[in-house]
Design a protein around this motif. Structure first.
Motif, PDB file in Angstrom:
ATOM      1  N   ALA A 180     101.482   4.170  -5.141  1.00  0.00           N
ATOM      2  CA  ALA A 180     101.313   3.432  -6.385  1.00  0.00           C
ATOM      3  C   ALA A 180     100.105   3.947  -7.143  1.00  0.00           C
ATOM      4  O   ALA A 180     100.165   4.157  -8.356  1.00  0.00           O
ATOM      5  N   LEU A 218     100.963   7.342  -8.694  1.00  0.00           N
ATOM      6  CA  LEU A 218     101.986   7.273  -9.733  1.00  0.00           C
ATOM      7  C   LEU A 218     101.448   6.555 -10.969  1.00  0.00           C
ATOM      8  O   LEU A 218     101.754   6.931 -12.097  1.00  0.00           O
ATOM      9  N   LEU A 219     100.647   5.520 -10.736  1.00  0.00           N
ATOM     10  CA  LEU A 219     100.106   4.800 -11.876  1.00  0.00           C
ATOM     11  C   LEU A 219      99.177   5.677 -12.700  1.00  0.00           C
ATOM     12  O   LEU A 219      99.104   5.558 -13.917  1.00  0.00           O
ATOM     13  N   LEU A 226      99.453   8.799 -13.133  1.00  0.00           N
ATOM     14  CA  LEU A 226     100.104  10.055 -13.508  1.00  0.00           C
ATOM     15  C   LEU A 226      99.941  10.412 -14.990  1.00  0.00           C
ATOM     16  O   LEU A 226      99.491  11.503 -15.326  1.00  0.00           O
ATOM     17  N   LEU A 227     100.329   9.520 -15.871  1.00  0.00           N
ATOM     18  CA  LEU A 227     100.290   9.861 -17.290  1.00  0.00           C
ATOM     19  C   LEU A 227      99.253   9.032 -18.037  1.00  0.00           C
ATOM     20  O   LEU A 227      99.271   8.958 -19.253  1.00  0.00           O
ATOM     21  N   GLN A 228      98.398   8.391 -17.292  1.00  0.00           N
ATOM     22  CA  GLN A 228      97.374   7.543 -17.887  1.00  0.00           C
ATOM     23  C   GLN A 228      96.439   8.377 -18.768  1.00  0.00           C
ATOM     24  O   GLN A 228      96.131   9.507 -18.454  1.00  0.00           O
ATOM     25  N   ARG A 241      90.572   4.207 -16.245  1.00  0.00           N
ATOM     26  CA  ARG A 241      91.746   3.695 -15.530  1.00  0.00           C
ATOM     27  C   ARG A 241      92.280   4.739 -14.552  1.00  0.00           C
ATOM     28  O   ARG A 241      92.705   4.399 -13.450  1.00  0.00           O
ATOM     29  N   TYR A 293      92.903   3.996 -10.698  1.00  0.00           N
ATOM     30  CA  TYR A 293      94.133   4.235  -9.942  1.00  0.00           C
ATOM     31  C   TYR A 293      93.884   5.242  -8.824  1.00  0.00           C
ATOM     32  O   TYR A 293      94.397   5.114  -7.719  1.00  0.00           O
ATOM     33  N   SER A 301      98.806  13.911  -2.442  1.00  0.00           N
ATOM     34  CA  SER A 301      97.781  14.812  -2.963  1.00  0.00           C
ATOM     35  C   SER A 301      98.356  15.643  -4.085  1.00  0.00           C
ATOM     36  O   SER A 301      97.678  15.949  -5.057  1.00  0.00           O
ATOM     37  N   VAL A 302      99.617  16.021  -3.921  1.00  0.00           N
ATOM     38  CA  VAL A 302     100.231  16.854  -4.950  1.00  0.00           C
ATOM     39  C   VAL A 302     100.423  16.067  -6.234  1.00  0.00           C
ATOM     40  O   VAL A 302     100.101  16.542  -7.323  1.00  0.00           O
ATOM     41  N   ILE A 303     100.933  14.832  -6.086  1.00  0.00           N
ATOM     42  CA  ILE A 303     101.081  14.011  -7.286  1.00  0.00           C
ATOM     43  C   ILE A 303      99.713  13.836  -7.939  1.00  0.00           C
ATOM     44  O   ILE A 303      99.560  13.935  -9.152  1.00  0.00           O
ATOM     45  N   LEU A 318      97.174  15.756  -7.810  1.00  0.00           N
ATOM     46  CA  LEU A 318      96.727  16.972  -8.479  1.00  0.00           C
ATOM     47  C   LEU A 318      97.124  16.999  -9.933  1.00  0.00           C
ATOM     48  O   LEU A 318      96.393  17.457 -10.791  1.00  0.00           O
ATOM     49  N   PHE A 319      98.322  16.481 -10.172  1.00  0.00           N
ATOM     50  CA  PHE A 319      98.862  16.588 -11.517  1.00  0.00           C
ATOM     51  C   PHE A 319      97.908  15.975 -12.529  1.00  0.00           C
ATOM     52  O   PHE A 319      97.583  16.578 -13.536  1.00  0.00           O
ATOM     53  N   HIS A 352     106.303   6.452 -12.624  1.00  0.00           N
ATOM     54  CA  HIS A 352     105.040   6.086 -13.264  1.00  0.00           C
ATOM     55  C   HIS A 352     105.256   4.961 -14.268  1.00  0.00           C
ATOM     56  O   HIS A 352     104.525   3.977 -14.297  1.00  0.00           O
ATOM     57  N   PHE A 367     105.905   1.655 -12.520  1.00  0.00           N
ATOM     58  CA  PHE A 367     104.698   1.047 -11.965  1.00  0.00           C
ATOM     59  C   PHE A 367     103.791   0.559 -13.081  1.00  0.00           C
ATOM     60  O   PHE A 367     103.159  -0.489 -12.976  1.00  0.00           O
ATOM     61  N   LEU A 395     100.470  23.225  -8.920  1.00  0.00           N
ATOM     62  CA  LEU A 395     101.147  22.210  -8.110  1.00  0.00           C
ATOM     63  C   LEU A 395     101.982  22.848  -7.017  1.00  0.00           C
ATOM     64  O   LEU A 395     101.950  22.434  -5.855  1.00  0.00           O
ATOM     65  N   LEU A 453      99.330  22.547   1.330  1.00  0.00           N
ATOM     66  CA  LEU A 453      99.014  21.378   2.150  1.00  0.00           C
ATOM     67  C   LEU A 453      99.894  21.328   3.389  1.00  0.00           C
ATOM     68  O   LEU A 453      99.438  20.957   4.471  1.00  0.00           O
TER      69      LEU A 453
END
Lengths: 102, 484, 628, 530
Positions: free
Chosen positions: B281, B284-285, B287-289, B294, B298, B412-414, B416-417, C596, C599, D167, D174
């Protein structure tokens, strides 16, 4: 005293706790929310007293005193904040305070 | 309480004394600089007093507190972090009109609360520590009270924290009811005598987890975090993200090690679910913030998830990994919020991603520090974050928590984005060269203080990233004295 | 004497290198000197070497320059191996190459890219020499691909025209298909012998494998694949007619005299392997027979003089395959040599005509050139006679006759192959003399511009002499029985086993061949000179025209390959230009972003919802702890 | 210690270049050039001073210093022939990268060179390190500067490409880290010695199941980096969006780290698991060869086209690696070097064209031969190299690889060989669309200038050298390849004995007058009898 089993006391505390919990969830007015939280805290205090008496220890009551103190502090800060919010939003509706989201 | 008890509590006493002095000073006359100096000196003095406790072994003070290597290390970590935050705060608050002086008192108080927390061995001390911390935080979060967002954040935190405290307390009461003691050690021996855990106890533990989980801002008790992070002043956010969470995690570890909670699959399962949910969560939260504060909120949710992985390893290596990771995380987070604080101006904090556009070309050094911090959060080598993540993975692999470990890698990969998105924004070309620096220039001395702090943090980050041996040695040395 | 061996390929290479490096900066004279001179000296060395070779008669001369590489025993060398077979080839390559280089100095005189042309030509000669002199198959492969490159460069020499580029690429790619088969053949050879050294393989193969061995068959067929590609045989012949897009000297040298016969060389060189596999031998002969017929019919219908010659080349190389397929090794090589002479001659004559007619190649617009270009006419006539196997006086007669004879007389021959060859000879003489009559007789249709001078004429005359006299070094036994050529080759290539008791009928077959050739010429005379009305009547016939179109398109092979391979590949490739695998990852990214948003929608900012969140969490945790 | 210098010089040079940017705009370039030259010189010195492979050990130089002793991590570097060759390639291409950026990069010059040198340092570290933790460390270190190179100085879609590259490589990295940790603990539990040292971990005995899982962890990183279809999709974007120097380093070096990893780690660490997996790996290789070639054909963006050719060529690498014999592995090593040169050169040409035309779209090009024949010639050479023309280095590489893989798997080799035809198709298309046909532009395309020729000529010379006399390179790589192959007692050694007798031995020019077809092995046995 011993006639009342601990479970009954805890049940009472639990009911009180649930009441507080539900009213936090359904109340919009911030003051009422604060009051409901106080109810929950007191329910916890009650549970401590019940447990303390079950084990015949003073610890439960000491904890209750702590809780009271803490609740008082909390309420004082809380009311100050509520005042401030009322200043700014002109309402006590907690739903109105949602500038930050996403 | 004997004299040696007081000697062992010297750091706390120094801080308490500093609070009193501060109040007196304010009563005499308001002066930001003096307050700042008092705070900083008291943090330093408290930290210095830890030197005496370096080989303390395990010293119990009544049923309530214990001073051991673990506690000393955490107190040291908390004190240093608080010191760094106070240094950043100085520059931050210097630009603002509010009365600044009480801020430091609250900061000191919150620090005291956290310190009590990590050395508590009793529900009472745990509760006291936690509430000293919490109540100070309510005020700290809403400190810039003319900002709507600050107030909103304050009230949200207050209601929710009190709400979760109620859970914690009720849980404690239930545990007390079923075991008859509130001492960790006593609870441990009581549990050990049960063949099957009574429902009351389990419910109690469950409710305590709610309370603790809230403070740690793990899923599903995480929702306050982004709002509070966003609304609170940047240094306070840094404090919540680091000191407060670190302290709670410290006591959680202590409690779990004491009662050996890892024996109970139910608890392990709950924490596993919480850990995975937090990682997913949180990332993902974020991700595009587009709001940096914030994003950091997250990301802190996700990082707590990572920490729980090592925590769940449940052995000495796990504790070391958590501790190490916390150090790295503290440095990184303080650094990141330090940059946010530094770039903030009177009206608002520098929280939009847009504020960071082309930072690398406008303020290369600040941008470099921020890049380092972000990369450390992402766990890229040459930073402390990498070693920390490596340690956690190692702890996880060692105890064969494959699910958690793989989830960690995936997350970790998510993660990284969005981390590299921040970096990418910083090295973007400025839209138009004409964009003048709107920020009011600070006095050089203040600027130097901030930059100096950030530089120290960045160097520390890289040093630990490149040469973690030293820190590792300290951690291993101190923690070995705690775990049985 | 062998010390000079390396100079033969090295000189053209050096010439190419010099021209590449300095071609832009030096005068045309110097370019010509380097280009022609390097090949000329190579030819001279070949001559010296050849004379010594003839006098001392060693089995072979080997010269190793350096070891190419050595990996776990796979250690080919840059080494040359000269035996009689190679000798014949380098002789043709250097001499014909030299003549064509001379010719080119006039033919290409006007071209802006003069130096580039000679650089490529030199590079080609060098590579071709490398091919035929290599002592191992890997080096041979180097030459093999090298000539392919030069062919590509020279077909597409006039690069501004997209069609030329297309033809060049087609040539390269189709021959590469064959090369792939050959490469696999090399892998197999290496697997079984641990080396690609030709002599070692030849020696060991005969010991290791018996006749009919399956592995030997597969290898032979794979090598045949390479040969087929390079030599423009069925089914990989389609590139050769298009290759005429290059300058005419190129067509003469590469696509007639030398490179297209590399397949013949390869099969002759690896004859040991082929002999171990009757299937492969039959395949060689069958391919040769089919090719010579198909190409012959296609040649009949072409209007472009160079395309006629191109199809004729395919057809004639088919004869060589036919010879090889029945084990008539030296007959095949003999035909290669003679063909090299006369086909180069024909192409060069065609080039002279094209040059004279302002780059007009359509025979329908030619005619009556016998007066205007007499030398070209007579030399062309000699070449045509040789191609059409004009009895007794032409070299082609003897070489082709030997092949036809061995189809019947040879142990591996059979009557169908003979009949195919005979029919081919008939068609050959028709299209050859169709060409002669259309270009040199009748009325003049296009104005003659450039009259050829010495640089063109001398090579023509020399080649004319060779096309005429070349045949006399190998004569059938009832015609004086000269066996100089096959004798020379005998240490390398075994003689064909002739079925006993047929030799007294040989004169009948020779007569038959002569009649066929002459009647073909007569038909051509009738249709294209005497009574053009006959053609007109054919044009009115639906069937004839359909057949004409079919043959004209080279039996529809281009179309077939286009629909079978080219279009599907291009279609699939274009379809997948965006790389569909990438969309899998894009999909994952979309899913993550969707998550995303999902959530994010829980972060409402409303405190009560947060409370509810905590409560839900609490319920979940308590449920778990109570249930488990 | 010399090995440490290699990395240290580059890192220090990078920092110095960054700082010097404040002083002078062109100073960073000179500093970068100087430091790369210095390390290139050092490596050359290493190569020349170790001419013959030392018998017994493949390792030429070693350096070892404890780093994090608590975890058994040491700063351990070692050089063998394989590393040496790859270092030579790294620094050679690094040198070219500095040179090609001389005019192309005009913004943030100092920061560019910092990143460039740090990428090189990271790559050098990857090729040198013999500690798995350190390996992972360097593996990640080289990504960040590369990310900046693409993200800051790239083309129009650079941020997307950079993020994608990052990515993909991180995710796979990893997994490798998990596998490294798994190996670490398994080894530690077995022997009580917790260490990341490559040499120690080689002795780990693994249960088949564990070996398989760990191998996949390693493979994940290497196959993505290599890349192998279907994990290739980061590559076309990254290559086409990167600045020229970035593309050269990506194609020439970063992909090689994947191949290197396969050779160095996967083969010796998991001998049984790889044998099981080999057919699938080879299949993936063949699919990559064909798929990459097919996609390359239809691309209109020149750099994207070349990028897909890399996908195709890297298919040969995995095909060769999993053939487990010396020919194939030597082929793979050659492929790494020659592909680095040839694809690097093609990217450089794309860069030259982009500098002149500001487009990479080959539909807008054509007919440049008439005005830029030098460039055309250089391009021709490397196009031919990429289609595997004998005489150029790539041929040796591909032929050896295929010879080797033929011994392992016939049918897959056949399909791989078909890939060469497809290579011809796309390669010739490059030539056709850019240099041939009618000149479409209004202005003439300027030919290569002196600096550009200085870049191009050495590459041509090298690729020819590799094509005609690759033996020095093969000799250098041989001992380490044998070492990687130790676990596979396949057919290679037996074959070798047979074949060594068969091959001619001497290197001097000799002339043999044949008598009656003396096969060389008879010749040798005669001398033995004497």
């Amino acid at each position: 005293m011993t006639a009342i089993p601990m479970e009954t006391g805890l049940l009472l505390a639990g009911i009180l706790f649930m009441l507080g919990l539900i009213s936090v969830m359904i109340r919009r007015n911030i003051i009422f929310m604060l009051i409901s939280v106080e109810i929950m805290l007191n329910a916890a205090g009650l549970a401590f007293i019940v447990a303390g008496s079950h084990w015949a220890q003073p610890d439960g009551q000491i904890m209750f005193i702590f809780i009271l103190t803490m609740a008082a502090a909390e309420v004082s800060v809380g009311l100050a904040l509520i005042l401030q919010i009322y200043h700014q939003l002109k309402t006590l509706n907690s739903d109105a305070a949602n500038f930050m989201k996403g | 309480m004997t004299l040696t008890d007081f000697q062992h509590l010297m750091p706390l006493l120094i801080l308490t004394f500093a609070v009193l002095v501060s109040m007196l000073v304010i009563a005499v006359g308001r002066n930001h600089k003096i307050m700042y100096v008092i705070t900083a000196v008291s943090f330093l003095a408290a930290f210095a007093s830890l030197y005496d406790l370096r080989d303390v072994g395990r010293y119990t003070i009544g049923p309530l507190l214990v001073i051991d290597g673990f506690g000393v290390f955490y107190i040291g970590m908390i004190l240093l972090t608080a010191l760094l935050i106070s240094m950043l705060s100085y520059a931050y608050f210097e630009q603002r009109e509010e009365r600044k002086e009480e801020y430091y008192i609250l900061l000191l108080l919150a620090t005291i609360g956290t310190c009590v927390l990590v050395i508590s061995t009793h529900f009472a001390s745990l509760f006291l520590g936690l509430e000293i911390l919490s109540v100070s935080l309510y005020a700290l979060i809403a400190y810039l009270r003319t900002r709507e967002r600050s107030d909103e954040a304050g009230i949200k935190y207050l209601i929710l924290a009190a709400f979760s405290s109620a859970f914690l307390l009720f849980g404690m009461a239930l545990v007390y009811a079923s075991t008859g003691t509130m001492e960790f050690a006593g609870i441990a021996s009581a549990i050990a005598s049960f063949t099957e855990l009574p429902l009351l106890l389990l419910t109690g533990f469950g409710m305590m987890i709610v309370g603790i989980g809230f403070k740690l801002s793990v899923v599903p008790f995480h929702m306050w975090a982004p709002d509070v992070y966003e609304g609170a002043p940047a240094p306070v956010t840094a404090f919540i993200a680091t000191v407060s969470k670190g302290g709670v995690l410290g006591v959680l570890i202590r409690f779990f090690m004491e009662v050996d909670g890892f024996r109970y699959p139910t608890l392990v399962l709950i924490f596993t679910i919480v850990a995975i949910a937090s990682m997913l969560a949180g990332n993902l939260l974020a991700l595009l913030q587009r709001n940096v504060k914030r994003i950091l909120a997250y990301s802190s949710i996700a990082h707590l998830g990572y920490l729980l992985v090592a925590f769940l390893a449940g052995n000495e290596m796990g504790v070391e990994a958590v501790t190490f990771y916390l150090v790295a995380y503290f440095i990184t987070t303080v650094g990141a919020f330090g940059v946010v604080a530094m770039l903030s101006d009177k009206e608002r904090d520098a929280e939009q991603l847009e504020d960071y556009r082309a930072l690398l070309w406008r303020r290369p050094w600040t941008a470099a520090v921020f890049t380092a911090m972000v990369l450390s959060l992402a766990g890229i080598p040459l930073t402390a974050g990498f070693v920390g993540k490596f340690y956690i993975l190692a702890a996880g692999v060692n105890t064969q928590l494959w699910l958690l470990v793989v989830m960690l890698a995936l997350n970790s990969v998510i993660g990284l984005f969005y981390y590299i998105r921040i970096v990418a924004v910083m090295f973007q070309q400025p839209e138009a060269e004409t964009q003048v620096e709107p920020r009011g220039k600070l006095r050089p001395s203040i600027y130097v203080a901030s930059v100096g702090t950030l530089t120290v943090l960045a160097l520390l980050l890289v040093y630990i990233g490149v040469y973690p041996s030293g820190l590792l040695q300290i951690i291993q040395g101190l923690i070995a004295t705690t775990t049985p | 004497m062998g010390e000079l061996l390396w100079l033969i390929p090295a000189l053209p290479f050096a010439g190419a290198l010099l021209l590449v490096l300095f071609g832009k900066r030096i005068s045309r004279m110097l370019v010509s000197a380097i280009g022609v001179g390097s090949v000329g000296i190579a030819a001279a060395i070949t001559l010296v070497l050849g004379i010594e070779f003839l006098s001392s008669r060693p089995d072979f001369i080997r010269q190793e320059l350096w070891q190419w590489f050595d990996v776990a025993g796979f250690s080919p060398s840059i080494a040359f191996h000269l035996d009689a077979l190679s000798m014949v080839f380098i002789f043709v390559i250097t001499f014909v190459g030299f003549l064509i280089h001379i010719y080119s100095t006039e033919y290409m005189a006007e071209d802006t890219d003069y130096a580039r042309f000679f650089a490529c030509m030199n590079l080609f000669v060098g590579s071709m020499l490398m091919l035929v002199m290599a002592d191992n198959l890997l080096l041979l492969y180097l030459g093999w691909e090298g000539v392919g490159l030069c062919s590509y460069l020279l077909i597409g020499f006039w690069y501004k025209e997209p069609a030329n580029g297309y033809a060049a690429r087609k040539a390269f790619i189709i021959t590469r298909v064959g090369d792939t088969a050959m490469a696999i053949g090399l892998f197999m050879l290496f697997q079984h012998f641990g080396t690609l050294h030709i002599q070692t393989i030849s020696t060991e193969a005969a010991q290791v494998w018996s006749v009919g061995n399956e592995t030997a068959m597969i290898i032979a067929l794979l090598l045949l694949g390479g040969a087929v590609g390079k030599s423009g045989q069925l089914p990989l012949q389609t590139w050769l007619p298009d290759a005429m897009a290059g300058p005419t000297p190129v067509s003469a040298l590469i696509h007639a005299a030398t490179m297209v016969t590399a397949g013949v060389y390869l099969i002759a060189r690896m004859h040991v392997i082929f002999e171990l596999s009757p299937v492969a031998m039959t395949a060689v002969a069958a391919i040769g027979a089919a090719t010579l017929l198909i190409a012959g019919f296609a040649a009949l219908t072409q209007h472009d003089i160079k395309r006629v010659l191109a199809y004729s080349t395919i057809s004639q190389v088919g004869y060589m395959f036919l010879a090889l397929g029945v084990g008539a090794w030296s007959a095949g090589v003999f035909h290669f040599m003679i063909h090299g002479f006369f086909k180069a001659l024909l192409f060069l004559c065609a080039g002279a005509i094209i040059l004279a007619l302002h780059h007009e190649q359509d025979m329908r617009k030619m005619g009556g050139l016998s007066k205007k270009l007499p030398v070209v006419f007579y030399t062309f006539l000699i070449g045509a006679a040789s191609l059409a196997a004009f009895p007794l006086v032409s070299a082609g007669f003897y070489s082709k006759d030997q092949i036809l004879w061995l189809q019947l007389a040879g142990e591996k021959g059979n009557i169908w192959l003979y009949l195919a060859g005979l029919l081919g000879a008939f068609i050959t003489s028709i299209y050859t003399f169709r060409m002669v009559f259309l270009t040199f007789f009748g009325e003049e249709k296009t104005h003659v511009g450039h009259k050829p001078t010495l640089a063109i004429l001398v090579p023509l005359i020399i080649l004319g002499v060779l096309s005429f006299a070349g045949g006399f070094i190998e004569l059938p036994h009832n015609f004086g029985h000269v066996v100089l050529f096959s004798d020379f080759l005998s240490p390398v290539l075994p003689a064909v086993n002739v079925v006993e008791g047929l030799s007294q009928y040989e004169w009948m077959l020779q007569l038959l061949a002569a009649v066929v050739s002459l009647s073909g010429i007569f038909i051509a005379y009738l249709f294209y000179y005497k009574k053009p009305a006959l053609i007109e009547s054919l044009h009115r016939s639906e069937i004839a025209m359909a057949l004409h179109r079919f043959w004209h398109s080279g039996w529809g092979f281009d179309q077939l390959y286009d629909t079978l391979f080219v279009r599907p590949y291009v279609y699939l490739s274009k379809l997948n230009k965006g790389d569909f695998i990438d969309s899998i990852y894009t999909f994952i990214a979309h899913i993550t972003q969707g998550a995303h948003r999902l959530f994010s929608s829980t972060q409402t900012g409303v405190m009560r919802n947060y409370v509810a969140g905590i409560v839900v969490g609490a319920i979940m945790i308590i449920t778990i702890s109570l249930l488990l | 210690m010399i090995l440490v210098w290699l990395i240290a010089i580059l890192m220090a040079g990078g920092v110095l270049a960054w700082i010097s940017g404040k002083v002078n705009r062109s100073l960073p370039r000179w500093i970068a050039l100087g430091s790369v030259l210095a390390v290139f010189g050092l490596t050359l010195y290493l190569w020349l001073s170790n001419p013959a492979p030392v018998l017994g050990s493949a390792w030429l130089v070693q350096y070892n210093m404890p780093w994090i002793p608590q975890w058994g991590i040491s700063f351990s570097l070692a050089l063998d022939g394989l590393s040496l060759l790859l270092l030579l390639l790294t620094f050679f291409l690094g040198l070219l990268s500095v040179l090609i950026s001389w005019r192309e990069i005009q913004t943030k010059v100092a920061f560019f060179h910092l990143n460039l040198l740090w990428v090189l340092a990271g790559i050098a570290g990857v090729f040198l390190t013999m500690d798995l933790f350190l390996f992972y460390f360097f593996w990640e270190v080289m990504l960040i500067p590369m990310y900046f190179l693409i993200g800051i100085w790239g083309h129009e879609n650079r941020r997307y490409a950079a993020a994608k590259f990052f990515l993909f490589t991180q995710a796979s990295g990893l997994l490798m880290l998990l596998a490294i940790l798994g190996l670490y603990f398994i080894h530690g539990n077995q022997t009580g010695l917790y260490t990341f040292s490559y040499f120690e971990l080689l002795n780990t005995t693994l249960a088949p199941e564990a070996a398989r899982l760990l191998m996949f962890g390693f493979l994940a990183a290497f196959l993505v980096k290599l890349p192998i279809v279907p994990f290739h999709s980061w590559l076309p974007d990254a290559h086409s969006q990167a600045p020229t120097a970035g593309s050269v380093i990506l194609a020439g070096l970063l992909l090689k780290t994947g191949a290197y990893g396969l050779l160095r780690f996967v083969l010796p660490l998991f001998p049984t698991a790889t044998v099981e997996f080999a057919p699938w790996a080879m299949l993936l290789g063949v699919i990559g060869i064909l798929y990459g070639a097919m996609l390359a054909f239809s691309q209109t963006d020149l750099k994207r086209l070349v990028a897909y050719t890399s996908v195709s060529h890297m298919g040969f690498v995995i095909l060769g690696v999993f053939a487990f014999n010396e020919w194939a592995l030597q082929g793979v090593v050659m492929q790494m070097i020659t592909h680095g040169l040839s694809t690097g050169a093609l990217f450089i040409i794309a860069g030259f064209l982009y500098e002149r035309l500001h487009t990479r779209d080959i539909r807008q090009m054509g007919g440049f031969w008439s005005t830029a024949p030098k460039m055309g010639f250089i391009c021709l050479v490397f196009v031919m190299a990429s289609l595997g023309l004998p005489g150029l280095g790539n041929f040796i590489a591909e032929f050896l690889t295929l010879v080797g893989s033929w011994q392992a798997n016939n049918w897959l080799t056949v399909f791989a060989t078909i890939g060469i035809v497809l290579a011809t198709i796309y390669s010739l298309r490059i030539m056709q669309k850019i240099f041939l046909e009618e000149h479409k532009l209004k202005q003439a395309l300027p030919d290569l200038n002196a600096r550009e020729m200085l870049i191009a000529i050495p590459m041509v010379v090298l690729i020819l050298w590799l094509g005609f006399y690759p033996q020095p390179f093969l000799d250098t790589a041989q001992p380490s390849i044998r070492e990687q192959l130790q676990a596979y007692t396949g057919s290679a050694p037996e074959r070798e004995q047979v074949a060594e007798v068969a091959g001619p031995e001497t290197k001097t020019i000799e002339v043999v007058l044949g008598e009656k077809k003396p096969s060389p092995n008879i010749h040798i046995s005669k001398t033995l009898n004497q």
